[in-house]
Design an enzyme around this catalytic site. Sequence first.
Site: not given
Length: 343
Positions: A143, A149, A286, A307
């Site tokens: 990102q 996110c 997150h 992630n």
Amino acid sequence: MAFSHNVSIIVVTLLVFGVWTCIVVSQASNEETMLQRHERWMARYERVYKDDLEKQTRFKIFKNNVEYIEAFNNAGNQANYKLSVNAFADQSNQEFKATRNGFKLPSTSRSGQTTPFRYENLTMVPSSIDWRKRGVVTPIKNQGQCGSCWAFSTIAAVEGVTAINTGKLISLSEQELIDCDTSDEDQGCEGGYMNSGFDFIVKNKGINTEDAYPYKESDSTCNITKTTIVAAKITGHENVPANDESALMKAVAMQPVSVAIDDTDFDFRFYESGVYNGTCGTNLKHAVTVVGYGTSDDGIKYWLVKNSWGVGWGEKGYIRMQRDVEAKEGLCGIAMKASYPTA
């Protein structure tokens, strides 16, 4: 005798001076080594500072971070994970959170919204699953300096359910969500909410490919045209019952699931390997995607989490987070706000 006494004093003085000199030299050598390490780190990550003042400031942060990381790894503590000096080593925790988070809690009404849970009556689930091995997870993305996110978590879940249903793994566009989904909680690089992202894809009657609408790491003007090719569609989304890791396990056994977590623990930023069990809370900031679960060689149950910080972070972009902890919310609140798209 006086001569001998004076000689002794001189010898002792020289020894003390020698020890002091060694200490000073050693400290200077260590400092020089840290400076050299910072230079190597800068070269590796192509970091360029605007002036010497900024470089000095960044060096101090880098030094403090490195010292903590090395002390943690060498402490012989009971942690099941290791840390590394990664691309974020010259940032303070406050700076890091300002650019790498992006999950926004919805309004009270949407936050407490209940939906059907189609996997509620599922009685048999595998002891482990890794959706990467089943060809439904795209490569790790990054990102960058954008609080997007939420879009990456949304898209990863949609990529997963689309691949499961069609047999085709297609990288979809986070940028389309960032540019075009600007209602409710979703505000591009300023953060958003995965369920709102799912709602946009339903209303938009689909989402573009990554190639057709590539990522820019910034907010931009919506660029959906009549010639835009829709690559994937969903019919809606459902929430996993909150604060229930067993329910989350049922959902993940069937498809990748979007979740929100508290990543504010210093260790999370520098996680390198192992099963993470840091001291995080439930301050959800997150968004990530759970793409599996299992048990480590040491017998520790974990969630396999994708992630969006690039392959240089964690286990090639992934983190294993401890599963079945005492807290009902799960480690870092992973079971608090879980949802998945339906197709």
